[in-house]
Design an enzyme around this catalytic site. Structure first.
Site, PDB file in Angstrom:
ATOM      1  N   SER A  59       0.787  -1.201  -0.193  1.00 38.25           N
ATOM      2  CA  SER A  59      -0.050  -0.133  -0.168  1.00 38.25           C
ATOM      3  C   SER A  59       0.836   1.366  -0.098  1.00 38.25           C
ATOM      4  CB  SER A  59      -0.796   0.157   1.225  1.00 38.25           C
ATOM      5  OG  SER A  59      -0.338  -0.080   2.329  1.00 38.25           O
ATOM      6  N   THR A 105      17.933  -3.202   2.352  1.00 41.34           N
ATOM      7  CA  THR A 105      18.442  -4.199   3.288  1.00 41.34           C
ATOM      8  C   THR A 105      19.005  -5.345   2.177  1.00 41.34           C
ATOM      9  OG1 THR A 105      16.423  -5.180   3.150  1.00 41.34           O
ATOM     10  CG2 THR A 105      16.538  -3.662   4.755  1.00 41.34           C
ATOM     11  N   ASP A 157       2.518  -5.932  12.056  1.00 41.98           N
ATOM     12  CA  ASP A 157       2.148  -6.096  10.696  1.00 41.98           C
ATOM     13  C   ASP A 157       2.063  -7.712  10.166  1.00 41.98           C
ATOM     14  OD1 ASP A 157       1.110  -5.633   8.087  1.00 41.98           O
ATOM     15  OD2 ASP A 157       2.746  -4.508   7.486  1.00 41.98           O
TER      16      ASP A 157
END
Length: 430
Positions: free
Chosen positions: A123, A227, A263
């Site tokens: 999103s 990352t 999450d």
């Protein structure tokens, strides 16, 4: 090119349009031949189409709403659940300006190649595989343009949509408090510098049987996060024994660290080559202060001891019930607490370890929530608990995917005994 003002107006029109259509369907409730299930199905599809076409807070809130199957009609949550799976990626050329605005020439020169096909889209941003000039394989998460600027307008418009629909059994003031909590977390998620700090913090915790990617801080900015690449297989391929590590990880985050990865999307977990649990996406960490953690522990201890006045005292500390309400309605509260404690604790007490292959636990809890819906007026929204409860709900399905075998009752006893904390002194850094 459309201006930010034009885009904001367009988003507002789309969300409010869905609200008006929802109201119109509700107004037909008393008409002959009205089919409630069919009307809700149309509303669910409408909300999916509306929110799915909007990145940022609008789509994120739709994803979160899909997890509240106990409060919202199933015809709605089933449609919104598709938002978890069907986020469409942007064309990479449209994201190039984000990299250009956030990286210096020196930083861009550190990257040898970027795969223009997105690995994943969500999103707020999407992820691309890349290789650095030093040979490291990495992933680059790039924030969509405009999502940070649209949060306040999206929250306000979605608040109207939820109030108009009257699907949630809470009043306007409580809903505003919940939306305020959601806004705070969304603001944090759009700042990838905050996500960098969150990742570094969880890596320091050293969670047993977990692997987390390593950040590349010199390439991280407000809108770009880099990352190391950490590949993984689906959760279903994992050893059921990993369930104990997952539960321990949640308990340590909440009670020891006071920062919870909130999450619990299945795509944020996986099984690494060495059989450990991979964890991704660190934008949403819910920080919990010491008094909140202590209240959570005390509520659990009181429930396990069938001390319903103690449960209520802890709920009052969390702001989940009005002050002084025990004296006025103790019989109501005592009955509710006893039934909810039995629905959640009895399956865990009777099955040690609890095997996550059937849904007795979640079915028992949902049935009790359904029976208690008429008593919502005795409670208040506790915004600090929104993401904690979201995580616990998601945790169930993570364990279900693993077919985990965990002595959850023993883990609850460890929490009550203080083995995970929280520390007695208030932690001023949280």
């Amino acid at each position: 090119m459309a201006s930010d003002s034009d885009d904001s107006k367009k988003r507002r029109r789309r969300i409010l349009g869905a609200g008006i259509r929802t109201l119109s369907r509700g107004a037909m409730r008393g008409m002959p031949g009205y089919d409630r299930a069919k009307s809700l199905q149309k509303t669910g599809q409408d909300w999916y189409d509306t929110l799915g076409g909007l990145k940022g807070a609008a789509m994120k809130l739709g994803q979160i709403a899909s997890q509240y199957q106990d409060l919202l009609p199933p015809q709605l949550t089933e449609q919104l659940a598709r938002l978890q799976r069907n986020a469409e990626p942007w064309v990479f050329a449209d994201l190039e300006p984000v990299l250009a605005a956030n990286w210096t020439d020196e930083q861009r020169d550190m990257v040898e190649t970027i795969d223009e096909d997105a690995m994943a889209a969500a999103s707020i941003g999407q992820v691309h595989a890349a290789r650095l000039i030093d040979g490291r394989t990495v992933v680059i998460k790039i924030r969509y343009p405009g999502v940070a600027d649209s949060i306040d307008a999206d929250i306000a418009n979605l608040g109207r949509l939820l109030k108009w629909s009257r699907f949630l059994p809470i009043g306007g003031r409580d809903l505003d408090a919940v939306l305020g909590e959601l806004r705070a977390r969304f603001v944090e998620e759009t700042d990838y510098r905050r996500e960098l700090v969150n990742l570094q913090l969880l890596r320091q915790l050293g969670l047993r049987d977990f692997e987390l990617p390593e950040p590349v801080p010199e390439l991280c900015t407000e809108a770009v996060l880099v990352t190391t690449r950490l590949d993984s297989a689906p959760l279903e391929t994992g050893d059921p024994a990993l369930g104990a590590a997952v539960v321990e990880a949640i308990n340590r985050q909440v009670f020891e660290l006071g920062a919870l990865h909130a999450d619990p999307h299945p795509g944020n977990f996986g099984i690494t080559e060495r059989g450990a649990m991979a964890l991704y996406d660190f934008g949403c960490l819910k920080y919990l202060d010491q008094p909140t953690r202590a209240a959570m522990r005390d509520i659990l201890a009181a429930a396990m001891a069938e001390d319903w006045a103690g449960v209520h005292a802890g709920m009052e500390r969390l702001g989940a019930v009005p002050e002084g309400s025990w004296e006025r309605h103790r019989d109501v509260y005592r009955d509710i607490y006893a039934r909810h404690a039995e629905s959640a604790l009895a399956p865990l007490r009777e099955r040690r370890p609890y095997v996550f292959e059937r849904d007795e636990l979640i079915d028992s809890i949902r049935a009790e929530i359904g029976r208690s819906m008429g008593y919502w007026r005795y409670f208040r929204a506790a915004p600090d608990m929104v993401f904690v409860m979201r995580t616990l709900s998601g945790l169930y399905w993570i364990l279900r995917s693993l077919h985990a075998e965990v002595d959850l009752y023993a883990e609850l006893e460890r929490i009550v005994a203080g083995e995970y904390g929280p520390p007695e002194a208030i932690d001023k850094s949280r």
